[in-house]
Design a protein around this motif. Structure first.
Motif, PDB file in Angstrom:
ATOM      1  N   HIS A 236       5.697 -15.809 -33.110  1.00  0.00           N
ATOM      2  CA  HIS A 236       5.489 -16.235 -34.492  1.00  0.00           C
ATOM      3  C   HIS A 236       6.506 -17.329 -34.788  1.00  0.00           C
ATOM      4  O   HIS A 236       7.712 -17.125 -34.653  1.00  0.00           O
ATOM      5  CB  HIS A 236       5.690 -15.063 -35.459  1.00  0.00           C
ATOM      6  CG  HIS A 236       4.602 -14.042 -35.402  1.00  0.00           C
ATOM      7  ND1 HIS A 236       3.383 -14.211 -36.015  1.00  0.00           N
ATOM      8  CD2 HIS A 236       4.548 -12.849 -34.769  1.00  0.00           C
ATOM      9  CE1 HIS A 236       2.617 -13.158 -35.778  1.00  0.00           C
ATOM     10  NE2 HIS A 236       3.298 -12.315 -35.023  1.00  0.00           N
ATOM     11  N   LEU A 237       6.031 -18.497 -35.167  1.00  0.00           N
ATOM     12  CA  LEU A 237       6.930 -19.610 -35.446  1.00  0.00           C
ATOM     13  C   LEU A 237       7.789 -19.311 -36.668  1.00  0.00           C
ATOM     14  O   LEU A 237       7.431 -18.486 -37.522  1.00  0.00           O
ATOM     15  CB  LEU A 237       6.123 -20.894 -35.655  1.00  0.00           C
ATOM     16  CG  LEU A 237       5.242 -21.315 -34.465  1.00  0.00           C
ATOM     17  CD1 LEU A 237       4.495 -22.598 -34.789  1.00  0.00           C
ATOM     18  CD2 LEU A 237       6.080 -21.489 -33.202  1.00  0.00           C
ATOM     19  N   VAL A 238       8.926 -19.954 -36.762  1.00  0.00           N
ATOM     20  CA  VAL A 238       9.869 -19.686 -37.846  1.00  0.00           C
ATOM     21  C   VAL A 238       9.296 -20.165 -39.183  1.00  0.00           C
ATOM     22  O   VAL A 238       8.823 -21.303 -39.301  1.00  0.00           O
ATOM     23  CB  VAL A 238      11.218 -20.388 -37.589  1.00  0.00           C
ATOM     24  CG1 VAL A 238      12.172 -20.157 -38.765  1.00  0.00           C
ATOM     25  CG2 VAL A 238      11.844 -19.885 -36.296  1.00  0.00           C
ATOM     26  N   ASN A 239       9.326 -19.280 -40.160  1.00  0.00           N
ATOM     27  CA  ASN A 239       8.892 -19.615 -41.511  1.00  0.00           C
ATOM     28  C   ASN A 239      10.119 -20.067 -42.308  1.00  0.00           C
ATOM     29  O   ASN A 239      10.853 -19.247 -42.863  1.00  0.00           O
ATOM     30  CB  ASN A 239       8.230 -18.399 -42.163  1.00  0.00           C
ATOM     31  CG  ASN A 239       7.795 -18.672 -43.606  1.00  0.00           C
ATOM     32  OD1 ASN A 239       7.887 -19.798 -44.096  1.00  0.00           O
ATOM     33  ND2 ASN A 239       7.320 -17.636 -44.274  1.00  0.00           N
ATOM     34  N   TYR A 240      10.360 -21.368 -42.349  1.00  0.00           N
ATOM     35  CA  TYR A 240      11.573 -21.883 -42.982  1.00  0.00           C
ATOM     36  C   TYR A 240      11.568 -21.697 -44.500  1.00  0.00           C
ATOM     37  O   TYR A 240      12.607 -21.823 -45.142  1.00  0.00           O
ATOM     38  CB  TYR A 240      11.766 -23.359 -42.633  1.00  0.00           C
ATOM     39  CG  TYR A 240      12.088 -23.570 -41.173  1.00  0.00           C
ATOM     40  CD1 TYR A 240      13.341 -23.230 -40.659  1.00  0.00           C
ATOM     41  CD2 TYR A 240      11.144 -24.082 -40.283  1.00  0.00           C
ATOM     42  CE1 TYR A 240      13.640 -23.395 -39.317  1.00  0.00           C
ATOM     43  CE2 TYR A 240      11.429 -24.254 -38.939  1.00  0.00           C
ATOM     44  CZ  TYR A 240      12.676 -23.912 -38.465  1.00  0.00           C
ATOM     45  OH  TYR A 240      12.969 -24.071 -37.132  1.00  0.00           O
TER      46      TYR A 240
END
Length: 362
Positions: A236-240
């Motif tokens: 899961h890509l980072v949710n900035y």
């Protein structure tokens, strides 16, 4: 893991040349990827005459090894680091002047939180100066003096020590970026995409050097995600947009998502819910009644746009709302969760109810 100690220089072809303490150089070639994680460093304010010197003008690194607390200290910059050290040295008995160029201390936080912390600081005799302009800086072997304009008043401030807490700079110099052709952003960070890839295939960047929030927990999560990506695992890509902010002072400040001003700037239709710790049973019995929980929700669907906490253990409490936002919970769904009594977390449930017009225990 093979640990190679020395000074690294990026080379083309996924290579890094390392110069050891003995001056010997050796080049290492990566099979798959070179990851740039050189971090950031503290910076002085040479434009107004405050060069870091480890004696009078200190960084947040320098003060950690100070032998004693000074009688007086000026803290330049009232972000998280400045507020934390102002809090620490005031506790030691130092007369602290906290100076911030922006209109509020903790300028990236919600204005209500900034005002609440400023009120608490002033109660503790910390001299808080916002909207400030510094000039006529003079540094000697025994202290520093400066002219500070703030709140329509001008004063000459004389202190034993100055702590410069005006931000950090990414470590991008002399590591070989230009030779390899790796691009930087307009703000000087290594430019990456959502998978941490730089402009040159095979080279990645994470942490402070790659921009976004310059926070340890953000960089750590990037490392975990990149390891999965490089290992061929699902990630899961980072949710900035859902990285929590935490300031470790008294009272603590923590937040997630948008501030109220950001909601106004984006012309969002929103509702506010707020609950003071002075009306919370656990806070009252522990004598920690400063602060509040503030919830900002979407007016139509109940989506949590932002959440802001000032008070004891705020940096722990915020994670209920981090999980809620990451999983797209609404305020109604938080209300469905029973909060144990008496706990500080009840204040979150009450703030949610207030955003719905149903607060019980104010």
């Amino acid at each position: 893991v093979q640990w190679i100690r020395g000074e690294g220089l990026l080379e083309k072809g996924k290579k890094v040349t390392v110069t050891g303490a003995d001056g010997k150089k050796e080049t290492h070639e990566a099979k798959k990827a070179v990851v740039i994680a050189t971090g950031s460093r503290v910076k002085g304010l040479p434009q107004i005459g405050l060069e870091l010197d480890k004696n009078i003008v200190l960084s947040s690194d320098d003060v950690l090894v100070a032998e004693k607390a000074p009688a007086t200290m000026a803290v330049i910059g009232a972000g998280a680091v400045g507020c934390e050290f102002a809090d620490v040295f005031a506790s030691f008995g130092t007369k602290v002047s906290l100076i911030e160029v922006a209109a509020n201390i903790l300028p990236i936080e919600d204005a209500d939180c900034s005002a609440e912390l400023a009120k608490a600081f002033k109660k503790r005799k910390i001299d808080v100066m916002t909207g400030a302009k510094i000039s006529n800086v003079k540094v000697t072997k025994t202290g520093a003096s400066m002219t500070v304009e703030a709140g329509g008043q001008t004063q000459t401030l004389e202190v034993e020590k100055v702590l410069v807490a005006a931000g950090r700079a990414p470590n991008v110099e002399k590591i070989g970026l230009e030779a390899v052709g790796i691009a930087k952003s307009e703000r000087g960070f290594v430019k990456i995409n959502e998978k941490f890839e730089t402009s040159v295939p095979g080279y990645y960047a994470i942490g402070d050097v790659a921009g976004n929030q310059m926070l340890a927990h953000k960089g750590s999560r990037e490392g975990h995600v990149l390891a999965d990506l490089l290992g061929g695992q699902h990630a899961h890509l980072v949710n900035y947009k859902n990285i929590p902010s935490a300031t470790y002072c008294h009272p603590e400040v923590a937040s997630i998502g948008l501030t109220e001003q950001q909601c106004k700037d984006q012309k969002l239709d929103y509702k506010i819910g707020k609950f003071p710790f002075s009306a919370n049973g656990r806070a009252r019995t522990s004598g920690e009644t400063d602060g509040f929980v503030k919830i900002i929700r979407d007016a139509k669907h109940g989506e949590i746009l932002g959440a802001h906490i000032v008070g004891a253990h705020a940096t722990e409490l915020i994670h209920e709302l981090v999980v809620a936002r990451e999983n797209e919970f609404t305020v109604e769904e938080i209300d469905l969760a029973v909060h144990a009594h008496p706990t500080l977390s009840e204040a979150i449930g009450e703030a949610v109810l207030d955003s719905l017009g149903k607060m019980l225990h104010a």
